[in-house]
Scaffold this active site. Sequence first.
Site: not given
Ligand code: IPM
Ligand code: MN
Length: 356
Positions: A142, A190, A222, A246, A250
């Site tokens: 990032y 990884k 993975d 990240d 999710d």
């Molecule tokens: C998160 C979001 C952010 C990230 C974005 C909005 C920059 O997806 O906080 O997970 O990728 O970190």
């Molecule tokens: Mn995110």
Amino acid sequence: MKTKEVLILPGDGIGPEVCHEAKKVLEHINDTKDLGITISESAVGGCAFEEFGNPLPEKTLKLAQRSDAILLGAVGGPSWDNLDYDLRPERALLGLRSELDLFANLRPAILSKYLSDSSSLKPEKVLDLDMLIVRELTGGIYFGEPRGRSDTNESAFNTMVYSKNEIERIGRVAFEAAQKRNKKLCSVDKANVLEVSVLWREVISDLADEYPDVHLSHMLVDNAAMQLVREPKQFDVIVTGNLFGDILSDIAAMLTGSIGMLPSASLNSKNQGLYEPVHGSAPDIAGKGLANPIAAILSVAMMLKYSFSLNEASSDIEIAIQEVLSEGYITHDLEGNNNKKLSTSEMGNKIIEKLI
Ligand code: IPM
Ligand code: MN
């Protein structure tokens, strides 16, 4: 007494609605328990770009640096998708993370026992799921340099880089979190492909000597993605880099049924923290009273615990939320009895009722 200055940055989309409810809860608990918290607000994200031409205005950054804790709603939306890289609403979030050195991102994925039908997995796979992802937040691909385009614009590049120090400090946060939980830590990388992951694995393995009570394992990213949907309860604490964290967070979020339920904390070494729901700005439902404020309200609970060590006030909020869910009340993102679906502000009020 130590100051307790909270800055609220509602942001875009559903951010303002969910922050409004979270602020109500924070004000209520601040008044009833006399916590001495002061609250201010400022603009961030797309709405700040509209007003000041900058998604992270100087004034907001200054207020953020001065405050002890920040509650952020969400940033972004389709109207700003075509802006230049540096003006996009997401840059505000990344700017706050790096300016405040918020390197430790804690993302719990906890399934409320009242919501096991909302998960995308079979209820028995997720019943009592309670895990924590510790994501490194200010390094990795990032922020790595160099990044950019080749002179001919025929290619583009980012750099995934981690120093030993960066790995060690996030490793310590994760080992300490594991010590307070079930003493099981899985480091995700990884290392079969990436040099940076080989270093990651070395540093985390070396740290393990200092935490002999924690059982450390390593997993390739993975495989970790697969294991999270195959047998999520094998995990307790996961530690990983920025990009992998990240993506995995999710996945973990969805296991709990709704991303509208999950809070997060991003901390620096002074326990200054930015607290935000894991969900985004959801522009499609903004302004309609359909958003779930629970993630934002749970973010306030995390703030009370991590930035202010107000553990009792923090768990009062968590308990109030469980009580509301136990009575079958839900918001529109959750599966359940349609007659008990509450609007964003009704849910906020219901939680406050339980706090009295
Ligand atoms: C998160 C979001 C952010 C990230 C974005 C909005 C920059 O997806 O906080 O997970 O990728 O970190
Ligand atoms: Mn995110």
